[in-house]
Design a protein around this motif. Structure first.
Motif, PDB file in Angstrom:
ATOM      1  N   TYR A   4       1.979  -5.421   6.907  1.00  0.00           N
ATOM      2  CA  TYR A   4       1.534  -4.319   6.058  1.00  0.00           C
ATOM      3  C   TYR A   4       0.002  -4.187   6.123  1.00  0.00           C
ATOM      4  N   ARG A   5      -0.712  -5.294   5.974  1.00  0.00           N
ATOM      5  CA  ARG A   5      -2.177  -5.265   6.005  1.00  0.00           C
ATOM      6  C   ARG A   5      -2.696  -4.856   7.381  1.00  0.00           C
ATOM      7  N   ALA A   6      -1.928  -5.156   8.432  1.00  0.00           N
ATOM      8  CA  ALA A   6      -2.311  -4.784   9.794  1.00  0.00           C
ATOM      9  C   ALA A   6      -1.904  -3.340  10.123  1.00  0.00           C
ATOM     10  N   LYS A   7      -1.362  -2.648   9.123  1.00  0.00           N
ATOM     11  CA  LYS A   7      -0.906  -1.261   9.275  1.00  0.00           C
ATOM     12  C   LYS A   7       0.244  -1.131  10.272  1.00  0.00           C
ATOM     13  N   ARG A   8       1.023  -2.178  10.382  1.00  0.00           N
ATOM     14  CA  ARG A   8       2.237  -2.151  11.206  1.00  0.00           C
ATOM     15  C   ARG A   8       3.408  -1.949  10.241  1.00  0.00           C
ATOM     16  N   PHE A   9       3.502  -0.736   9.721  1.00  0.00           N
ATOM     17  CA  PHE A   9       4.383  -0.443   8.599  1.00  0.00           C
ATOM     18  C   PHE A   9       5.869  -0.564   8.928  1.00  0.00           C
ATOM     19  N   ASN A  10       6.280  -0.159  10.120  1.00  0.00           N
ATOM     20  CA  ASN A  10       7.690  -0.331  10.500  1.00  0.00           C
ATOM     21  C   ASN A  10       8.065  -1.808  10.536  1.00  0.00           C
ATOM     22  N   ASP A  11       7.185  -2.612  11.132  1.00  0.00           N
ATOM     23  CA  ASP A  11       7.422  -4.060  11.173  1.00  0.00           C
ATOM     24  C   ASP A  11       7.454  -4.637   9.760  1.00  0.00           C
ATOM     25  N   ALA A  12       6.561  -4.155   8.903  1.00  0.00           N
ATOM     26  CA  ALA A  12       6.512  -4.640   7.516  1.00  0.00           C
ATOM     27  C   ALA A  12       7.835  -4.349   6.808  1.00  0.00           C
ATOM     28  N   VAL A  13       8.330  -3.141   6.957  1.00  0.00           N
ATOM     29  CA  VAL A  13       9.594  -2.776   6.310  1.00  0.00           C
ATOM     30  C   VAL A  13      10.725  -3.666   6.813  1.00  0.00           C
ATOM     31  N   ASN A  14      10.784  -3.866   8.118  1.00  0.00           N
ATOM     32  CA  ASN A  14      11.849  -4.709   8.682  1.00  0.00           C
ATOM     33  C   ASN A  14      11.770  -6.136   8.135  1.00  0.00           C
ATOM     34  N   LEU A  15      10.575  -6.684   8.070  1.00  0.00           N
ATOM     35  CA  LEU A  15      10.416  -8.046   7.558  1.00  0.00           C
ATOM     36  C   LEU A  15      10.697  -8.114   6.058  1.00  0.00           C
ATOM     37  N   TYR A  16      10.283  -7.113   5.323  1.00  0.00           N
ATOM     38  CA  TYR A  16      10.569  -7.105   3.887  1.00  0.00           C
ATOM     39  C   TYR A  16      12.076  -7.033   3.629  1.00  0.00           C
ATOM     40  N   GLU A  17      12.781  -6.258   4.439  1.00  0.00           N
ATOM     41  CA  GLU A  17      14.238  -6.195   4.263  1.00  0.00           C
ATOM     42  C   GLU A  17      14.880  -7.541   4.584  1.00  0.00           C
ATOM     43  N   ILE A  60       6.941  -7.968  -3.281  1.00  0.00           N
ATOM     44  CA  ILE A  60       7.278  -7.089  -2.169  1.00  0.00           C
ATOM     45  C   ILE A  60       7.216  -5.610  -2.555  1.00  0.00           C
ATOM     46  N   ARG A  61       7.484  -5.287  -3.795  1.00  0.00           N
ATOM     47  CA  ARG A  61       7.704  -3.889  -4.186  1.00  0.00           C
ATOM     48  C   ARG A  61       6.589  -2.926  -3.787  1.00  0.00           C
ATOM     49  N   ASN A  62       5.353  -3.192  -4.134  1.00  0.00           N
ATOM     50  CA  ASN A  62       4.285  -2.229  -3.879  1.00  0.00           C
ATOM     51  C   ASN A  62       4.003  -2.030  -2.385  1.00  0.00           C
ATOM     52  N   PRO A  63       3.750  -3.095  -1.610  1.00  0.00           N
ATOM     53  CA  PRO A  63       3.481  -2.841  -0.186  1.00  0.00           C
ATOM     54  C   PRO A  63       4.688  -2.273   0.557  1.00  0.00           C
ATOM     55  N   MET A  64       5.894  -2.604   0.109  1.00  0.00           N
ATOM     56  CA  MET A  64       7.072  -2.037   0.763  1.00  0.00           C
ATOM     57  C   MET A  64       7.183  -0.550   0.435  1.00  0.00           C
ATOM     58  N   ALA A  65       6.862  -0.172  -0.791  1.00  0.00           N
ATOM     59  CA  ALA A  65       6.898   1.245  -1.170  1.00  0.00           C
ATOM     60  C   ALA A  65       5.927   2.049  -0.321  1.00  0.00           C
ATOM     61  N   ILE A  66       4.726   1.523  -0.146  1.00  0.00           N
ATOM     62  CA  ILE A  66       3.719   2.212   0.666  1.00  0.00           C
ATOM     63  C   ILE A  66       4.178   2.295   2.121  1.00  0.00           C
ATOM     64  N   SER A  67       4.708   1.189   2.646  1.00  0.00           N
ATOM     65  CA  SER A  67       5.180   1.173   4.036  1.00  0.00           C
ATOM     66  C   SER A  67       6.311   2.173   4.250  1.00  0.00           C
ATOM     67  N   LEU A  68       7.237   2.242   3.307  1.00  0.00           N
ATOM     68  CA  LEU A  68       8.339   3.198   3.421  1.00  0.00           C
ATOM     69  C   LEU A  68       7.831   4.633   3.358  1.00  0.00           C
ATOM     70  N   ALA A  69       6.860   4.887   2.492  1.00  0.00           N
ATOM     71  CA  ALA A  69       6.310   6.238   2.377  1.00  0.00           C
ATOM     72  C   ALA A  69       5.611   6.660   3.668  1.00  0.00           C
ATOM     73  N   ILE A  70       4.854   5.752   4.248  1.00  0.00           N
ATOM     74  CA  ILE A  70       4.122   6.084   5.475  1.00  0.00           C
ATOM     75  C   ILE A  70       5.082   6.304   6.642  1.00  0.00           C
ATOM     76  N   THR A  71       6.097   5.473   6.731  1.00  0.00           N
ATOM     77  CA  THR A  71       7.055   5.609   7.839  1.00  0.00           C
ATOM     78  C   THR A  71       8.129   6.656   7.554  1.00  0.00           C
ATOM     79  N   GLN A  72       8.152   7.151   6.326  1.00  0.00           N
ATOM     80  CA  GLN A  72       9.143   8.131   5.876  1.00  0.00           C
ATOM     81  C   GLN A  72      10.563   7.629   6.077  1.00  0.00           C
ATOM     82  N   LYS A 125      13.861   5.185   4.329  1.00  0.00           N
ATOM     83  CA  LYS A 125      14.498   4.825   3.064  1.00  0.00           C
ATOM     84  C   LYS A 125      15.066   3.427   3.204  1.00  0.00           C
ATOM     85  N   SER A 126      15.198   2.754   2.073  1.00  0.00           N
ATOM     86  CA  SER A 126      15.766   1.417   2.068  1.00  0.00           C
ATOM     87  C   SER A 126      16.566   1.225   0.789  1.00  0.00           C
TER      88      SER A 126
END
Length: 118
Positions: free
Chosen positions: A24-37, A61-73, A75-76
């Motif tokens: 998430y901090r590296a702006k790799r939002f798809n990877d972040a979502v996958n790892l959070y799941e 997990i909630r806040n950075p996952m919410a941001i990552s999901l929003a950026i990648t558009q 749903k989870s």
């Protein structure tokens, strides 16, 4: 972080959570979502973590996952479940190590979180 995935098949839930945050901090939002799941599933299935630690990690997990999901558009369903849930956490049951690595700022201001014995 990536090298640890090659050596260990089953990383502990808190390591998956941290790995998601690093992505998430590296702006790799798809990877972040996958790892959070993966982390959320691992948290639920863990027999080593107590219920308060599980809840604490989900809140982390909630806040950075919410941001990552929003950026990648994306749903989870796993995120939807933790974002709407009223959570009571007894912080005395969460290890200091977990709280020092997975720091949650302003947690007490979230209306869905009730901290006990904080």
């Amino acid at each position: 972080m990536d090298k640890s995935f090659k050596f260990y098949e089953d990383l502990p839930p808190n390591h998956l959570t941290f790995a998601g945050y690093v992505r998430y901090r590296a702006k790799r939002f798809n990877d972040a979502v996958n790892l959070y799941e993966k982390a959320l599933i691992s948290i639920e299935e863990s027999t080593k973590l107590n219920q308060d630690t599980k809840k604490y990690l989900k809140v982390y997990i909630r806040n950075p996952m919410a941001i990552s999901l929003a950026i990648t558009q994306n749903k989870s369903e796993l995120f939807d479940n933790i974002s709407k849930t009223k959570i009571n956490i007894n912080l005395r049951n969460v290890s200091d190590r977990i709280k020092s690595i997975h720091v949650i700022n302003n947690m007490e201001k979230d209306s869905t979180i009730n901290l006990i014995d904080s």
